[in-house]
Every structure is written in C-alpha cells, then in structure tokens.
Design a protein around this motif. Structure first.
Motif, PDB file in Angstrom:
ATOM      1  N   HIS A 275       0.880  -1.175   0.000  1.00  0.00           N
ATOM      2  CA  HIS A 275       0.000   0.000   0.000  1.00  0.00           C
ATOM      3  C   HIS A 275       0.918   1.226   0.000  1.00  0.00           C
TER       4      HIS A 275
ATOM      5  N   TYR B 217      -4.983   7.938   2.438  1.00  0.00           N
ATOM      6  CA  TYR B 217      -4.610   7.588   3.804  1.00  0.00           C
ATOM      7  C   TYR B 217      -5.734   7.836   4.802  1.00  0.00           C
TER       8      TYR B 217
ATOM      9  N   GLU C 245      -9.066   7.453   6.842  1.00  0.00           N
ATOM     10  CA  GLU C 245      -9.855   6.267   7.216  1.00  0.00           C
ATOM     11  C   GLU C 245     -10.903   5.954   6.131  1.00  0.00           C
TER      12      GLU C 245
ATOM     13  N   SER D 111      -9.440   4.784   2.703  1.00  0.00           N
ATOM     14  CA  SER D 111      -8.538   3.635   2.647  1.00  0.00           C
ATOM     15  C   SER D 111      -8.945   2.521   3.619  1.00  0.00           C
ATOM     16  N   ALA D 112      -8.760   2.727   4.934  1.00  0.00           N
ATOM     17  CA  ALA D 112      -8.915   1.633   5.908  1.00  0.00           C
ATOM     18  C   ALA D 112     -10.287   0.967   5.822  1.00  0.00           C
TER      19      ALA D 112
ATOM     20  N   ASP E 100     -11.480  -3.217   5.529  1.00  0.00           N
ATOM     21  CA  ASP E 100     -12.446  -3.941   6.370  1.00  0.00           C
ATOM     22  C   ASP E 100     -13.548  -4.543   5.521  1.00  0.00           C
TER      23      ASP E 100
ATOM     24  N   GLN F 134      -4.256  -7.285   5.249  1.00  0.00           N
ATOM     25  CA  GLN F 134      -3.491  -6.104   5.640  1.00  0.00           C
ATOM     26  C   GLN F 134      -2.250  -6.025   4.748  1.00  0.00           C
TER      27      GLN F 134
ATOM     28  N   TYR G 232       3.545  -0.804   4.072  1.00  0.00           N
ATOM     29  CA  TYR G 232       2.808   0.449   3.920  1.00  0.00           C
ATOM     30  C   TYR G 232       3.838   1.553   3.721  1.00  0.00           C
TER      31      TYR G 232
END
Ligand code: UD1
Length: 391
Positions: free
Chosen positions: A55, A60, A62, A65-66, A70, A76, A80
């Motif tokens: 990644h 970046y 939340e 990206s994050a 999920d 993961q 990074y």
C-alpha cells in the motif's frame, strides 16, 4: 493475436516450477482497493503464486482507505509506504523512492499495478528499471485527453508493461496502435466487476437508504472529483450549477471526495451546496454503502471512471459529467451517456430517464466475476525465480 481467456484454467498447467511466483501487488488510492482484492484472493487459491500487497499510502484517510480493507476483507498490507498527498511530481517521486527501497529487501518476480493513479506509474517505473516485469490490470483504456493526469499514467504504464490485462476490446486497438506487441495483451474481463458481483448481495442488506430517508429509484447518487471539474473557480461553479439542476428534479446524494470538499470550500461554494435542501452532503462512503446507493438510484451522475462500469453492470442509468470516456463499452453496450459539462444537457437527460425512457444495456463480454482468476492463471504460467524481462 491477443489472448482471450474464457477458461480460467487455460494456463495453469504451464511451466512446472519449484518455487512459487513472487507477485507484488500494488494499491495506493481508493479505486485500487476493489481491484486488487479479488486478485489477491485468486492468488491465494493458486499453489504456484505467492502474492503480497504493498500500500503506497497515496490515500490515507480512514474513509478513503482503511474502511475498504475492512469491507472487502482485503489482507493487511505486507508493506505500507505512507507517502501521502503532494504535487503530482513530488507524490510520484516519493512513491518511487519508497517502492525502490521496498524491492531492495523483497525481491519480486512480477509487480502488478492496477488502474491509472500516480501509484500505478510510479511503481511500474521502479519495477521495470530493476528488470522486474510489470503486469498492468486495466490496460489500454484511453480518453484521448492528455490534460487528465490519469491518461498520462495509463499511456506510460502500458509502454513499459510486460503483461497488459484488458477489460474491453477497444483497449486492444489502442495498445496495438501505440506499438504494443499483441502477444502481451490478454483480454480477461474486469476485476472491479469481480468485486461488485461478490459484494452485491451483502450491499443490498445495508440500511443506507432508510438512514438517508430515501426511497428506491427516487434519488440520484453523485460523485464529482476530477481536477478539471473542481480545481478552477469557473469549473467548480459550473459543477455546482449542474448539481442544482439535478436537485430541482430529485434528491441528490453527494458523498464528497476530500479534494472536492476542499476546493468548494476554497471557492466559497460549499455553503451554497450545503444550504440546498435537495442535496444530501455526505462524507466519503464505504464500498458497500455506495454500492447499495448506486444499485437503487434512479440515476447516477459522476466524473469517475469506475462508476461508469459499475452502473453498466447494475443496469442503472449513468450520466457522465465529462466530454470523453476511456471506457467506451459502457456507452456502446452499457447504460452510460456523456452529458459533457453543460447543466442543460444534464436536465434533458434526467428528464428522459425520469420519464421512463431509460438506457438499457447489457453486461459486456467477460465481465463475469472471473477476471482475477484469468489474470492469476496467466501469471502462474511464467517461470519463477527470474525477474528478467522477455525481449
Ligand atoms: C486519485 C487519482 C484518481 C482517482 C482518485 C479516486 C491520481 C492522479 N488520481 O485522485 O484517478 O479517481 O484518486 O479518489 O492518482 N486527500 C485526502 N485524503 C486522502 C487522499 C487524498 O484528504 O486520503 C486529498 C488531499 O487533499 C490531496 C487530494 O485529496 O491533496 C488529492 O489526492 P490524490 O490522491 O493526490 O488524488 P485524487 O484527487 O484523490
């Protein structure tokens, strides 16, 4: 001849190997995550491939990206790079430097990049200079508009890629015209549609419409973020006029990309949008909520590339707020139409759709959920242990 891989198992049996192929998959920005997810899944199932995810950190937040990791069950990242935002030149350079460092300690047989973002060209360039072959997923798409940063990224990545995986047949013509050898081109279908088909049922269970107080087919879903539509005051004003035109006809859900929010705020236009009671401003939505929103919309207005493809598969009319598209199959076979940047054209097209004169389309060839399997099958046929580019 280019190869059309309708049978995902076609190349599994090639080249017996002692070591699995070391495949480094790169993702950096929001539209990349749904493209690498099914490729990593397919690689996991293939005994001859060992895939890792890098990644770059181009996106970046939340919500950019994050959240996607999920929702898509994406593994993961193994690394990074944390490059963040900057000018195109500096961002691309930072990704290159960081990815070069990564490859110093983690040798790769193939580097796989997707789409057309700065992370795509940056990592492709680093790999090819190290004589590591590059696989480009979504190769050959061309808008013909070199003022789009993505068009430059596409053109350059395709020139240095060894494996060019295409989503539609128009891409083959573009690549051959640019001198790419046909044997490097593989017509495999569309990995973003692999992800859509896998998550469609789950998305249908999301309560997003109830939360927003909307009824199915009674609203428009909208995304706008192209630099050409929001970065300059006159263009941003025109974009807001287009939104207002649409909002006179039906409620508009507008999840705002961070750059759009920042530019509208800068030009003093955000309040005007916020005070329009028919425009429902939202933070960037996750993959499942946005899919649910698109699937039940009366229409979608967008300047994104991928959304033109997703609406085609969902059978939802899409008005593309651009003068061109790099994805012509969404027009010739799908539900997409270019409305340019003229609010009057948006008004006419919306009225047609609301009067029931909808564009109907069909799902393009090979957009069947198996593109990732085909890609991994091609790459698994490559001898392992050598990064050297075939001449
Ligand atoms: C990038 C891609 C574009 C893609 C889009 C999807 C390039 C050239 N463009 O455009 O093709 O359609 O992503 O979102 O790679 N920002 C945040 N948080 C983040 C990410 C970005 O606030 O997590 C803001 C920053 O202010 C940044 C701006 O958005 O300066 C632009 O981000 P960047 O990744 O450079 O390009 P995008 O416009 O997002």
């Amino acid at each position: 001849m280019l190869s059309t891989l309708t049978d995902a198992t076609t190349e599994h049996s090639m080249a017996p190997r002692s070591m699995p192929l070391s495949l480094v998959c790169v993702a950096g920005a929001r539209p990349n995550f749904m493209k690498v997810a099914p490729i990593l899944e397919a690689a996991k199932r293939h005994p001859a491939v060992r895939a890792v995810l890098v990644h770059t950190g181009q996106h970046y937040d939340e919500k950019m990206s994050a959240l996607f990791f999920d929702e898509l069950g994406l593994q993961q990242p193994n690394a990074y790079l944390g490059v963040g935002s900057d000018t195109h030149g500096r961002q691309t350079a930072r990704i290159m430097e960081a990815f070069d460092g990564y490859l110093d300690s983690s040798p790769a047989d193939v580097v796989l990049v997707v789409g057309d973002v700065n992370s795509t060209i940056a990592c492709a360039l680093v790999a090819v200079k190290r004589l590591v072959p590059v696989a480009h997923v979504e190769a050959g798409l061309r808008s013909g508009d070199r003022t789009m940063p993505e068009e430059i990224n596409r053109l350059l990545t395709d020139q240095i890629a060894e494996y060019l995986f295409i989503t539609e047949r128009s891409a083959e013509k573009n690549l051959v015209r640019e001198g790419v050898a046909p044997h490097k081109i593989h017509f495999v279908g569309n990995v973003m549609i692999d992800t859509l088909l896998r998550h469609r049922d789950l998305a249908a269970t999301r309560p997003i419409l109830t939360q927003l107080g909307l009824a199915p087919r009674a609203y428009a879903a909208c995304t706008l973020h192209r630099p050409s539509n929001v970065d300059v005051m006159s263009a941003a004003e025109n974009t807001v006029r287009a939104l207002e035109t649409l909002a006179k006809r039906l409620p508009v859900v507008l999840p705002l990309h961070p750059r759009t929010r920042a530019r509208l705020e800068h030009f003093g236009l955000l309040e005007r949008v916020r005070s329009n009671s028919s425009i429902l401003l939202q933070e960037p939505l996750g993959y499942l909520d946005f899919l649910a929103l698109m699937a039940q919309a009366a229409l979608v207005l967008t300047d994104s590339g991928g959304i033109q493809e997703e609406t085609t598969v969902l059978g939802v009319p899409c008005l593309t707020f651009r003068e061109n598209t790099e994805r012509p199959v969404t027009i010739t076979e799908g539900t997409n139409q270019l409305v340019g940047l003229d609010p009057a054209r948006i008004a006419d097209a919306t009225d047609e759709i609301l009067a029931g004169r909808c564009l109907t389309g069909r799902v393009p060839e090979l957009w069947d959920g198996l593109a990732s399997e085909r890609i991994v099958a091609v790459l698994a046929g490559r001898p392992s242990g050598s990064g050297a580019v075939r001449q």
